[in-house]
Each structure stands twice: as structure tokens, then as C-alpha cells.
Design an enzyme around this catalytic site. Structure first.
Site, PDB file in Angstrom:
ATOM      1  N   ASP A 131       0.844  -1.191   0.000  1.00 20.69           N
ATOM      2  CA  ASP A 131       0.000   0.000   0.000  1.00 20.69           C
ATOM      3  C   ASP A 131       0.881   1.243   0.000  1.00 20.69           C
ATOM      4  OD1 ASP A 131      -2.046  -1.784   0.157  1.00 20.69           O
ATOM      5  OD2 ASP A 131      -2.807  -1.120   2.098  1.00 20.69           O
ATOM      6  N   HIS A 176       4.027  -2.271   2.976  1.00 20.48           N
ATOM      7  CA  HIS A 176       3.861  -0.859   2.627  1.00 20.48           C
ATOM      8  C   HIS A 176       5.127  -0.350   1.938  1.00 20.48           C
ATOM      9  CE1 HIS A 176       0.828  -1.569   5.721  1.00 20.48           C
ATOM     10  NE2 HIS A 176       0.174  -0.541   5.200  1.00 20.48           N
TER      11      HIS A 176
END
Length: 263
Positions: free
Chosen positions: A63, A208
Site C-alpha cells: 500500500d 507498505h
């Protein structure tokens, strides 16, 4: 003389309750068989958390919302190890790093939808959710010439309204089955152990792009996962595109019997 049957309020309520329980029971078990195709009596809908596979394919997803300090290094690692992954970006991130988005796509990675402003979608109206999704997809298509297939709700937060709105726009809603917790900055070895000790076929791993320990963890993880026989693929090669159902209690995406292997 014909008799007229009359029912008291308690009898009517009792019959109504019996009917509701019967329909709910049928709907509950039918829902497990047919997944998200027909929601029955407001049955809770779930995204895809994991894919029912036995071929040892897994996906690493990253993400991106708050920076790009490590993204170039991540791309180098993926290139060195010849693996493709999936990125979920917020719209404002896309606008800030357009050249990087193009590079990610050119190198063969999936670029997917993580809304535009990274809001709590449960508090939005269907129209607001649609705007968040389509605004971001328009940006992605403008940058790389391809609209995203997948949507990941910010904060992992969703309800029936969110899923119904997204699927109505032809997105597959995807969560994750294995959280690396890299965003908590727990240290490289913790991330490595957490994934290696829990990974199985069909896993969707959450990481991430701007977590500081993620690059070094992946330098260790990717060769070890390959050594154990896992094949790291983007979501577009892991998730079934059609002829499937989602188990309502687990979020496991299951292929319908007799269906072809189309992703």
C-alpha cells in the site's frame, strides 16, 4: 356456515418470527455456497482475503499513501529477484509521484485502487465512495493506460455498502491474509519470521512501500520463499476473475467446480 380463522397479535408475531428464522437459515447456508452473488437478508459481505490454491502461488501487495523514500529500492529488489507484485495507491500519492507510477507499471507490476483521499469508507455515501474510486481509476488510466481491477479499502474498513458500491463498478475488493506489520516498524527479523512462519499457498501479504524495514526484509524473504517452492505473482495472476465464490466466514476465494483456470 364458514368459519373465519382469527389470529391474535402474539400468534401473528410468532408466525412472522418463524418465517424470518426459516428464510435466514436457508439464506445463510445458501450464501456459503454461492458467496457474494446473492446477499440474503442483508448478509454481511466480505472481500477476498485469501485464494484457495494448491500451486503455492502467493501475492505480495504494498500500500502506498504517505511517501516514496524506499520505492526505487523496492523496484530494484523485485527486478533482481525477477518477481512481480501489486501496489495499491491513493489518488493523492499518484498525483505526487506520476513518473514513479509509470515506472512501476513499465516494470510489470500491478497498480491498483486504494481510493483518492484514503478515507474511512464506512462513513461515506455510495456516491462519495464511487467518486473516491473512479477519480483514482481515472488517474491510473491516464498515467499507465490501464484501469485497475482491484480495490483495497483504506484501514481494512468495509461494510456491505462499500463492497456493493465497489463491485457494482466492477472492482474486486481485496484485503489480505497475512499482515507483515511493517508499518509498525517492528524490525527486519520480526517481519521475516512473521511471514515465513505463517505463509501458505494462496496468501495475500500486506506490506507498505514506505515502511523503513520492508526493503531489507524482502531481500531476505523473496529468496527464502522461492527456496520453499512459493511462486510470487501479482494479484492479477493469483485471484480468480470469474466463476468463484467467497466463503462468508473466512473471506477465502474458492473456484467453482468445473470452472476453467481464468484469472
Amino acid at each position: 356456515m364458514n368459519r373465519i380463522l382469527t389470529l391474535g397479535k402474539k400468534s401473528i408475531l410468532g408466525l412472522g418470527l418463524l418465517f424470518f428464522i426459516s428464510v435466514f437459515t436457508i439464506g445463510f447456508f445458501a450464501g456459503d455456497k454461492y458467496g457474494d452473488v446473492i446477499p440474503v437478508l442483508n448478509k454481511r459481505l466480505v472481500p477476498i482475503y485469501k485464494v484457495d490454491r494448491v500451486d503455492k502461488k502467493i501475492s505480495i501487495t504494498l500500500d502506498g499513501t504517505w511517501g516514496a523514500n524506499y520505492t526505487e529500492e523496492l523496484l530494484d529488489i523485485f527486478e533482481e529477484n525477477d518477481v512481480k507484485v501489486t501496489f495499491f495507491f491513493a489518488g493523492y500519492w499518484l498525483e505526487k509521484y506520476p513518473d514513479l507510477v509509470k515506472k512501476i507499471a513499465v516494470e510489470g507490476h500491478d497498480v491498483e485502487n486504494h481510493t483518492y483521499t484514503h478515507p474511512h469508507c464506512n462513513s461515506l455515501s455510495p456516491e462519495q465512495i464511487e467518486d473516491e474510486l473512479e477519480r483514482t481509476s481515472d488517474l491510473i488510466e491516464e498515467l499507465i493506460g490501464k484501469r485497475p481491477r482491484f480495490f483495497r479499502p483504506p484501514f481494512g474498513e468495509y461494510n456491505n455498502k462499500v463492497i456493493e458500491t465497489a463491485t457494482g463498478l466492477d472492482y474486486q475488493v481485496v484485503q489480505w491474509s497475512l499482515d507483515s506489520l511493517d508499518w509498525q516498524e517492528p524490525g527486519v527479523q520480526y517481519i521475516v519470521d512473521r511471514i515465513l512462519n505463517n505463509v501458505t499457498s494462496g496468501e495475500i501479504v500486506l506490506m507498505h512501500n514506505n515502511a523503513p524495514h520492508t526493503p531489507e526484509a524482502l531481500r531476505i524473504l523473496i529468496p527464502e520463499l522461492k527456496k520453499r517452492g512459493f511462486k510470487i505473482v501479482p494479484l492479477s495472476e493469483l485471484v480468480y476473475k470469474d466463476n468463484y465464490y467467497i466463503q462468508s466466514h473466512s473471506g477465502l476465494q474458492v473456484r467453482q467446480k468445473g470452472a476453467g483456470d481464468r484469472n
